[in-house]
Design a protein around this motif. Structure first.
Motif, mmCIF file in Angstrom:
data_model
loop_
_atom_site.group_PDB
_atom_site.id
_atom_site.type_symbol
_atom_site.label_atom_id
_atom_site.label_comp_id
_atom_site.label_asym_id
_atom_site.label_seq_id
_atom_site.Cartn_x
_atom_site.Cartn_y
_atom_site.Cartn_z
ATOM 1 N N THR A 128 7.857 3.369 -9.181
ATOM 2 C CA THR A 128 7.606 3.771 -10.068
ATOM 3 C C THR A 128 9.075 3.478 -10.918
ATOM 4 O O THR A 128 8.831 3.726 -12.056
ATOM 5 C CB THR A 128 7.881 5.640 -9.832
ATOM 6 N N GLU A 129 9.992 2.844 -10.517
ATOM 7 C CA GLU A 129 11.095 2.195 -10.874
ATOM 8 C C GLU A 129 10.320 0.963 -12.077
ATOM 9 O O GLU A 129 11.413 0.450 -13.264
ATOM 10 C CB GLU A 129 13.010 1.883 -10.610
ATOM 11 N N LEU A 130 9.660 0.051 -11.200
ATOM 12 C CA LEU A 130 9.390 -2.071 -11.714
ATOM 13 C C LEU A 130 8.526 -1.242 -12.759
ATOM 14 O O LEU A 130 8.386 -2.882 -13.458
ATOM 15 C CB LEU A 130 9.798 -1.732 -10.776
ATOM 16 N N ARG A 175 6.568 -0.886 -16.182
ATOM 17 C CA ARG A 175 6.962 -0.532 -17.198
ATOM 18 C C ARG A 175 5.502 -0.042 -18.351
ATOM 19 O O ARG A 175 5.984 -1.366 -19.126
ATOM 20 C CB ARG A 175 8.239 -1.084 -17.663
ATOM 21 N N ASN A 200 9.035 3.170 -18.137
ATOM 22 C CA ASN A 200 9.191 3.244 -16.656
ATOM 23 C C ASN A 200 8.119 4.476 -16.107
ATOM 24 O O ASN A 200 7.919 5.720 -16.633
ATOM 25 C CB ASN A 200 10.525 2.900 -15.302
ATOM 26 N N SER A 217 8.545 6.213 -13.741
ATOM 27 C CA SER A 217 9.205 7.795 -13.351
ATOM 28 C C SER A 217 9.514 8.607 -14.761
ATOM 29 O O SER A 217 9.558 9.491 -14.655
ATOM 30 C CB SER A 217 10.476 7.405 -12.456
ATOM 31 N N SER A 251 7.576 -5.586 -21.129
ATOM 32 C CA SER A 251 7.184 -5.571 -20.077
ATOM 33 C C SER A 251 7.484 -6.905 -20.152
ATOM 34 O O SER A 251 6.252 -7.709 -20.647
ATOM 35 C CB SER A 251 6.453 -4.451 -19.124
ATOM 36 N N ASP A 268 0.833 -3.994 -16.101
ATOM 37 C CA ASP A 268 1.277 -2.369 -16.165
ATOM 38 C C ASP A 268 0.570 -1.703 -17.134
ATOM 39 O O ASP A 268 0.919 -0.589 -16.721
ATOM 40 C CB ASP A 268 2.816 -3.076 -16.806
ATOM 41 N N GLY A 306 9.446 -7.956 -9.865
ATOM 42 C CA GLY A 306 10.081 -6.900 -10.060
ATOM 43 C C GLY A 306 11.061 -6.028 -9.394
ATOM 44 O O GLY A 306 12.238 -5.841 -9.409
ATOM 45 N N ASN A 364 15.446 -6.785 -10.662
ATOM 46 C CA ASN A 364 16.151 -5.280 -10.535
ATOM 47 C C ASN A 364 17.302 -5.933 -9.174
ATOM 48 O O ASN A 364 18.414 -5.537 -9.561
ATOM 49 C CB ASN A 364 14.989 -5.052 -9.646
#
Length: 443
Positions: free
Chosen positions: A164-166, A168, A173, A175, A250, A256, A350, A354
Motif C-alpha cells: 500500500t506504500e509503493l 501510487r 499511495n 494508504s 508514478s 497502478d 518499488g 523504496n
C-alpha cells in the motif's frame, strides 16, 4: 517451512537491512555493489562449500550480498521478461512461458531480498542484524523455498503495508487513498492474496509444475505443436507495455491505476458483501468518500471518479485478468505467466527503489549500474538519456508502429513473417525490458 524459520522471517527488522545497505555506499562510489574481496560476489558456490566443510559463512559479506541482490535480481527478472516478450513475438509460446517463469522467480527473490531473505540453492539465509545473516533450517531447493517464503511472508502484515506504500495511483499511495474510509487494512489483505496469486507458478503443485516442465524439457509437437496467433501476441505485448508507462505521478502509472480500481472494488465488496453492480448507488457514494478527501480539484476528481466507475477505460487491464489464468492453458498460458511476472516485477521494483531511497542512496550513486546495463543491452551507445522517462519514448514510438501495422492488416494477415519483416525494430525495442528496471527500480 520450519516453524523456526517462520519465527525468524516474522521477526525480521527492516532497519537491519537498511543499515547493511548503508555500508555499501563506499563500494558504490567505486562503481561496485560490494567489496571486491567479498568471496561470494565472484563464487557463490563457496557458500555451499563452506557449509559442507563445516566452516562458518562470512556473515558480513553474505548479508551485504543479499541486500545488494534485491535490485540486481529485479533487473535480471526484467531481462527475462524481455526475452519472453521477444519469444512470444516470434511465435514461440513455450520459450515465452519458460522465460517468464524465471522472471517471476527472480522478482520473488528480489522482493524477498529487499526484506532481508536470501534464497540460494538448499542453503537459505536471513539478515537478522547489521551485516549479519543466519542460516535457516529449510534445505529445500530454490524454487520450493522461494514459494514457501513468499507464501508465508505474504501472510504477514508487513507485506500488505509495503504494497500500500509503493503502489501510487494518480501519484497518491494506496494508504493515503483509503485513509478516509478506515485505513488500508482491507487493501493490505487484498495485497497479500495478490502476492500469492502473482507467484502461483512457483508452487510445487503438479499442474503448475507440469506446465513449466512441458515448456522447459518436453519436445514441442507431441501430440500437437503449441501455436498462437501473431495478432494476439501483438495485442498482449502492446497492453503489457502500455501498462508499464511511467509518468510524473508514478513510475508505473497505468498499472497502478488499474490496481487501484481493483482494490477499490475488493474493499467495497469486503465491507458491503455486494459488488458495485449489485449496489451501484452505495458504490458511487463509497468512491466519492475515497476521492473527495484528497482535495485534487474538480477536474482531476471527476476524471478519477469516472475511472473508478468504469466510465473511463471501461475494460479491465489484460495484465490483471491474465494473471488469474492458469499457466497450463494452451491458449493464454504464456501470457498468464508473463502477466504474473510483470506484476511481481512492478512490486519488486518499488520495494528495491523504496529501500535505496530510505537510506539516502540516489539515482546518481547507482548510475554505474544503470549506465552499464543500458550500454550492454543496447539501449544507448554511450551516454544515458537525460531523464529516465526518456526511456519510454522508444517504446512509445514502437507501439505506434505496431498500431499502424495492426491497422494496415486484418488479424488473419498479421502473420509472424510479416511481424519480422515489417516490425524488426519493434521486436528489438519491445524485448528491452531492462529499461523498465532502470526507470522502475532506480532510487
Amino acid at each position: 517451512m520450519h516453524r523456526s524459520d517462520r519465527n525468524i522471517i516474522k521477526g525480521l527488522d527492516h532497519r537491519n537491512v537498511e543499515a547493511t545497505l548503508v555500508g555499501l555506499k563506499t563500494f558504490m562510489s567505486d562503481s561496485h555493489w560490494v567489496s571486491l574481496s567479498n568471496p561470494y560476489a565472484t563464487d557463490i558456490q563457496k557458500l555451499r562449500r563452506d557449509i559442507k566443510s563445516g566452516n562458518a559463512p562470512h556473515q558480513k559479506e553474505l548479508a551485504q550480498y543479499i541486500v545488494a541482490s534485491c535490485l540486481l535480481h529485479c533487473s535480471d527478472g526484467w531481462s527475462y521478461l524481455g526475452r519472453s516478450i521477444s519469444a512470444l513475438l516470434r511465435g514461440d509460446p513455450h520459450i515465452a512461458r519458460h522465460l517468464a517463469y524465471y522472471a517471476e522467480l527472480r522478482a520473488t527473490k528480489s522482493l524477498l531480498a529487499s526484506q532481508g531473505l536470501g534464497v540460494f540453492n538448499h542453503h537459505h539465509f536471513a539478515v537478522t542484524g547489521v551485516n549479519s545473516a543466519v542460516q535457516l533450517s529449510d534445505s529445500t531447493g530454490t524454487h520450493d523455498f522461494a514459494w514457501a517464503s513468499l507464501d508465508y511472508w505474504s501472510s504477514l502484515a508487513g507485506s500488505g503495508a509495503l504494497f500500500t506504500e509503493l503502489v501510487r495511483p494518480f501519484g497518491i499511495n494506496l494508504s493515503q487513498w483509503f485513509a478516509s474510509v478506515g485505513g488500508s487494512a482491507k487493501v493490505a489483505n487484498q495485497a497479500q492474496s495478490w502476492f500469492r496469486q502473482w507467484g502461483m507458478d512457483l508452487k510445487s503443485f503438479p499442474a503448475d509444475r507440469d506446465a513449466r516442465n512441458a515448456s522447459s524439457y518436453q519436445p514441442d509437437g507431441l501430440p500437437e505443436p503449441w501455436q498462437i496467433k501473431a495478432s494476439d501476441a501483438l495485442a498482449f505485448v502492446t497492453e503489457l507495455w502500455r501498462s508499464l508507462e511511467p509518468s510524473a505521478n508514478s513510475r508505473f502509472d497505468i498499472i497502478d491505476n488499474h490496481i487501484f480500481r481493483a482494490a477499490v472494488e475488493a474493499y467495497f465488496k469486503g465491507v458491503n458483501g455486494k459488488s458495485r453492480i449489485q449496489k451501484p448507488a452505495e458504490f458511487d457514494r463509497f468512491i466519492r468518500s475515497v476521492v473527495v478527501p484528497q482535495n485534487l480539484g474538480p477536474v482531476a476528481e471527476k476524471e478519477i471518479i469516472r475511472f473508478l466507475k468504469w466510465q473511463e477505460l471501461p475494460t479491465e487491464s489484460l495484465i490483471l485478468s491474465r494473471s488469474r489464468e492458469l499457466s497450463k492453458s494452451n491458449d493464454n498460458g504464456a501470457e498468464a505467466v508473463m502477466s504474473r511476472a510483470t506484476l511481481l516485477l512492478r512490486t519488486a521494483s518499488g520495494a528495491a527503489s523504496n529501500l535505496f531511497r530510505a537510506v539516502g542512496i540516489t539515482e546518481a550513486q547507482v548510475a554505474f549500474w544503470s549506465n552499464n546495463l543500458g550500454r550492454s543491452r543496447g539501449l544507448w551507445e554511450s551516454a544515458a538519456p537525460a531523464t529516465l522517462s526518456d526511456l519510454w519514448a522508444d517504446i512509445s514510438l514502437q507501439l505506434d508502429e505496431v498500431e499502424s501495422f495492426q491497422t494496415k492488416y486484418t488479424k488473419s494477415k498479421q502473420t509472424f513473417y510479416r511481424v519480422g519483416a515489417e516490425l524488426h525494430e519493434a521486436l528489438v525495442d519491445l524485448g528491452s525490458c531492462e529499461r523498465a528496471a532502470i526507470w522502475g527500480a532506480s532510487p
